[in-house]
Design a protein around this motif. Structure first.
Motif, PDB file in Angstrom:
ATOM      1  N   ASP A 341     -34.191 -17.824 -25.291  1.00  0.00           N
ATOM      2  CA  ASP A 341     -35.207 -17.185 -24.446  1.00  0.00           C
ATOM      3  C   ASP A 341     -35.653 -15.872 -25.082  1.00  0.00           C
ATOM      4  N   ASN A 391     -40.918 -13.656 -15.764  1.00  0.00           N
ATOM      5  CA  ASN A 391     -40.230 -14.848 -16.266  1.00  0.00           C
ATOM      6  C   ASN A 391     -38.849 -15.002 -15.648  1.00  0.00           C
ATOM      7  N   GLN A 392     -38.173 -13.893 -15.438  1.00  0.00           N
ATOM      8  CA  GLN A 392     -36.815 -13.950 -14.895  1.00  0.00           C
ATOM      9  C   GLN A 392     -36.799 -14.292 -13.409  1.00  0.00           C
ATOM     10  N   ASN A 396     -39.614 -19.646 -16.091  1.00  0.00           N
ATOM     11  CA  ASN A 396     -39.659 -19.017 -17.410  1.00  0.00           C
ATOM     12  C   ASN A 396     -40.548 -19.846 -18.331  1.00  0.00           C
TER      13      ASN A 396
END
Length: 450
Positions: A341, A391-392, A396
């Motif tokens: 990630d 995204n978190q 994501n």
């Protein structure tokens, strides 16, 4: 036109990685693995015949969430590679006997790409000659026939021709219609290429095919100069390029240096073999298997041996895992690379370092309206932080989040750019927080807006 650049054949792995670093941030392990695999293709070509046949490519499986660079690595390799390259999606294929594309079409696509590359190289070698021939034929179509036996008209004819030549270069005649004799087969091919794909266009194309069979040979057709140029270029290329030599070279390149990138391989992984959909997915895997293992595929240019083609597969494996692929297929991808990630720091680097950074893209777009956009360093760090946080807290989607964040950030500016012509707009941290912080903090809204 081919760019004057160093061939991938001449690049050592460190140079390949350095080239990828210009566009892709992070994922060093994946870039190193790809670079070594590609360099090994070159090393294999240098081996003696007795051992070369024993060395086969080590296919690669890239595993990682969406938006972390899997497809971008493949896309950049295709631009670097002086080798045939095609990207396909596993989800486009169906098991033999079902409606859809059969997996062998990926090899046919590779051969087509290889032939196109070879023809372009051959055409480049004869570029000036072909351009001159095309230009003269277009001028003949644009200018009426003049009796050149009258010497007093020679100067006037040349002056007119040169004036038309300049206008031709400037694109003045692109939409002008001319009459020219066209081979019906060539004409239909260009009609199919130029159609938008809707039903009406397809019906027109089928009608043209019917006309071709009912009245073969050349027919006079009204075409725009732009379309006439395409047809004439193809005809002149056929005259200067040896088709047999081109096909032989393309076949060799496809077999020895070809690269096929299979994206979304995880979408054909089976979860539960009892369901019909999983049975179909497994069927696609079993159809892919012999091609990856090495088999002979028939194309209209001859039989292509896939034994030495390099296959790179990629998938997010969010709802499945590599072990869900059939064991035989797993074994044909011995090199596994996991992509991680992306962090806020990497988002910041993505905004600033690559040659095609999204900030550079937006600056170039708005400069066409006369607006100069400048991004403060702190503003870029704030954009990266917000993208990472969204995204978190939500799905994501990796670096793709930057596109949605930037689009929202610059929406108002892009809308009113014509009114700001001649001005410089500074994107500061305060500007970013004013337009994005409230939305990023509201998790319900961020799902839909960002």
């Amino acid at each position: 036109m081919l760019e004057n650049k160093k061939s991938l054949d001449d690049m050592v792995p460190s140079e390949i990685v350095k080239n990828l670093d210009e566009y892709i941030i992070g994922q060093d392990e994946a870039k190193r693995t790809i670079a070594i695999a590609i360099r090994n293709r070159v090393r294999r070509k240098r081996l003696p015949d007795d051992i070369r046949d024993e060395v086969s490519p080590k296919n690669i499986l890239m595993i990682g969430p969406t938006g972390v660079g899997k497809t971008e690595i493949a896309r950049r390799i295709s631009k670097l590679a002086n080798a045939p390259f095609v990207k396909v999606e596993a989800t486009k294929y169906t098991e033999v006997g079902y409606v859809g594309r059969d997996v062998e079409s990926m090899v046919r696509d590779l051969m087509a790409a290889s032939l196109s590359m070879v023809r372009e190289e051959m055409a480049q070698q004869r570029h000036d000659e072909v351009e001159r021939r095309v230009e003269e034929r277009l001028l003949d179509l644009l200018l009426p026939a003049i009796d050149k036996s009258k010497s007093e008209t020679d100067v006037a004819v040349e002056e007119t021709r040169e004036r038309f030549r300049k206008m031709l270069h400037d694109g003045v005649f692109d939409e002008k219609e001319v009459e020219m004799p066209v081979d019906m087969k060539t004409h239909v091919g260009f009609e199919l290429m130029g159609s938008s794909g809707n039903m009406e266009d397809l019906q027109n194309a089928l009608s043209s095919i019917g006309n071709m069979f009912s009245s073969p040979g050349k027919k006079t057709r009204k075409l725009s100069v732009k379309r006439a140029r395409e047809i004439i270029e193809e005809e002149e290329l056929d005259k200067v390029i040896d088709p047999d030599k081109a096909v032989d070279e393309a076949k060799t390149r496809a077999e020895e240096m070809g690269i096929i990138f299979i994206d979304e391989i995880d979408k054909v992984a089976s979860h539960n073999s009892t369901s019909n959909s999983d049975v179909s997915r497994e069927g696609v895997q079993r159809d892919i298997l012999p091609i990856v293992e090495g088999s002979k595929v028939s194309t209209k240019w001859g039989v292509i041996d896939t034994t030495n083609i390099l296959f790179i597969a990629a998938g997010a494996f969010s709802f499945s895992k590599p072990s869900d692929l059939i064991p035989e297929l797993q074994g044909r991808f011995p090199l596994r690379v996991e992509l991680h990630d992306l962090t806020a720091d990497e988002f910041y680097r993505i905004l600033t370092e690559p040659q095609n950074a999204i900030t550079k893209q937006y600056k170039a777009l708005l400069s066409t309206e006369g607006v100069n956009v400048e991004f403060d360093d702190e503003a870029l760090k704030e954009i990266a932080r917000i993208a990472s946080e969204v995204n978190q807290t939500n799905d994501n989607i990796g670096a793709r989040r930057l596109y949605t964040v930037m689009e929202k950030l610059l929406e108002e500016l892009a809308f009113s750019a014509d009114e700001l012509s001649g001005q410089t707009v500074n994107i500061t941290k305060g500007y970013v927080k004013e337009r994005l912080s409230d939305i990023a903090e509201d998790q319900d809204l961020s799902k839909y807006i960002l």
